[in-house]
Design a protein around this motif. Structure first.
Motif, PDB file in Angstrom:
ATOM      1  N   PRO A   1     -13.848  -7.831  -6.506  1.00 40.37           N
ATOM      2  CA  PRO A   1     -13.017  -8.918  -6.089  1.00 40.37           C
ATOM      3  C   PRO A   1     -11.478  -8.683  -6.659  1.00 40.37           C
ATOM      4  O   PRO A   1     -11.382  -8.355  -7.627  1.00 40.37           O
ATOM      5  CB  PRO A   1     -13.745 -10.132  -6.699  1.00 40.37           C
ATOM      6  N   VAL A   2     -10.452  -9.125  -6.020  1.00 40.99           N
ATOM      7  CA  VAL A   2      -9.278  -8.909  -6.127  1.00 40.99           C
ATOM      8  C   VAL A   2      -8.465 -10.520  -6.018  1.00 40.99           C
ATOM      9  O   VAL A   2      -8.939 -10.989  -5.390  1.00 40.99           O
ATOM     10  CB  VAL A   2      -8.379  -8.011  -5.303  1.00 40.99           C
ATOM     11  N   SER A   3      -7.928 -10.628  -7.325  1.00 38.56           N
ATOM     12  CA  SER A   3      -7.388 -12.152  -7.242  1.00 38.56           C
ATOM     13  C   SER A   3      -6.086 -12.169  -7.924  1.00 38.56           C
ATOM     14  O   SER A   3      -5.824 -10.951  -8.886  1.00 38.56           O
ATOM     15  CB  SER A   3      -8.092 -13.225  -7.755  1.00 38.56           C
ATOM     16  N   GLU A   4      -5.317 -12.780  -8.021  1.00 42.93           N
ATOM     17  CA  GLU A   4      -3.833 -12.967  -8.749  1.00 42.93           C
ATOM     18  C   GLU A   4      -4.010 -13.161 -10.105  1.00 42.93           C
ATOM     19  O   GLU A   4      -5.011 -14.233 -10.499  1.00 42.93           O
ATOM     20  CB  GLU A   4      -3.017 -13.954  -7.972  1.00 42.93           C
ATOM     21  N   ALA A   5      -3.521 -12.678 -11.154  1.00 41.29           N
ATOM     22  CA  ALA A   5      -3.418 -13.178 -12.419  1.00 41.29           C
ATOM     23  C   ALA A   5      -3.071 -14.487 -12.605  1.00 41.29           C
ATOM     24  O   ALA A   5      -2.225 -14.896 -11.987  1.00 41.29           O
ATOM     25  CB  ALA A   5      -2.749 -12.136 -13.041  1.00 41.29           C
TER      26      ALA A   5
END
Length: 285
Positions: free
Chosen positions: A281-285
């Motif tokens: 999963p990729v998400s903004e910091a």
């Protein structure tokens, strides 16, 4: 009943310990928390760690009847499916696996989960026959909902509840984790006789210690565990544990490990061309 034969296998790449537990009188054996080698940079898996355990079992003339997981590991991939394929052993884990699958299955696109991934999901207090020995299942949730410990005579395999006394206890910030629950689970183990042997799932060499170690006793944990020893109260433990958890990084192999391990060590299904992929999963910091 005689004492179990216990052989430990340490995987320094993941700081994990697997165990070959056997009744030498009958040749019946179980493997606890086996490791499937995985190189995240290349995406390659290997069977060196599992091969070592199976080779030792063969040398001792043992029949591997069970692969027992203490929980869904977040720091290494499980070799349970591989060992089941090679030996015909059954794979078991605690009943809380359903809760872990319910959280991570949709997140990681694991829509192929099957009841057949685990042959048995144990309830607290169940007994697993192993030759002339009996393995008691002890529910020890807190690190995850699926955590169990396995007791064989005077030996307990505690999974991710406690570490060696100089390193403390397991984190509780994964979905379904609970610091108060972990405290109470640990107290169940520490209520056993002081001479009870405890076998860790991991070791990280606390500062000042030069050698890896994974065996201790209830008495040593009661007297010296830096997080839980000395009669620490639940409120104080929860405050310490939650504060410490807030500073910890995500385990390096969290997502690769979880999506393989909720499948009982089975890799994700192959694409049409035979390739297999792990989801991150990729998400903004």
């Amino acid at each position: 009943m005689g004492a179990p034969s216990i052989t430990a296998f340490f995987d320094e790449a993941t700081n994990s310990v697997s165990y070959l537990v056997a009744d030498l009188a009958t040749g019946s054996a179980a493997i606890i928390d086996p490791v499937l080698d995985f190189d995240a940079a290349s995406g390659k898996v290997a069977t060196r760690s599992a091969d070592r355990v199976l080779a030792t079992a063969a040398e001792q003339g043992l029949q591997v009847e069970w692969v027992l997981e203490t929980h869904v590991h977040a720091d290494h991939l499980s070799a349970a499916a591989l060992i089941r394929d090679r030996t015909g052993a059954k794979v078991g884990i605690g009943q809380g696996i359903a809760d872990v699958q319910a959280v991570f299955g949709p997140m990681l696109g694991a829509n192929d989960l099957s009841d057949g991934d685990f042959d048995k999901m144990f309830a607290d207090g169940e007994t697993i026959p192993l030759g002339e020995l009996a393995i008691e299942v002890i529910a020890t949730p807190g690190h995850t909902p699926a955590c169990v410990s396995y007791r064989v005579e005077d030996a307990v395999f505690v999974g991710d509840t406690m570490f060696m006394p100089d390193y403390g206890t397991a984190r509780t910030d994964f979905p379904g984790g609970n610091a108060g629950q972990l405290y109470r689970s640990i107290q169940r183990i520490l209520s056993m006789p002081r001479e009870t042997r405890l076998f860790m799932c991991h070791d990280y060499k606390a500062p000042g210690r030069e050698q890896f170690a994974w065996e201790t006793t209830v008495g040593e944990q009661l007297d010296r565990n830096v997080h839980i020893g000395g009669g620490k109260a639940e409120d104080a433990f929860v405050e310490m544990r939650e504060g410490r958890d807030a500073t910890l990084n995500v385990p390096k192999l969290l997502y690769p490990a979880i999506q393989v391990n909720i499948r009982g060590g089975r890799l994700p299904p192959a694409e049409a061309d035979g390739s297999r992929f792990l989801r991150i999963p990729v998400s903004e910091a």
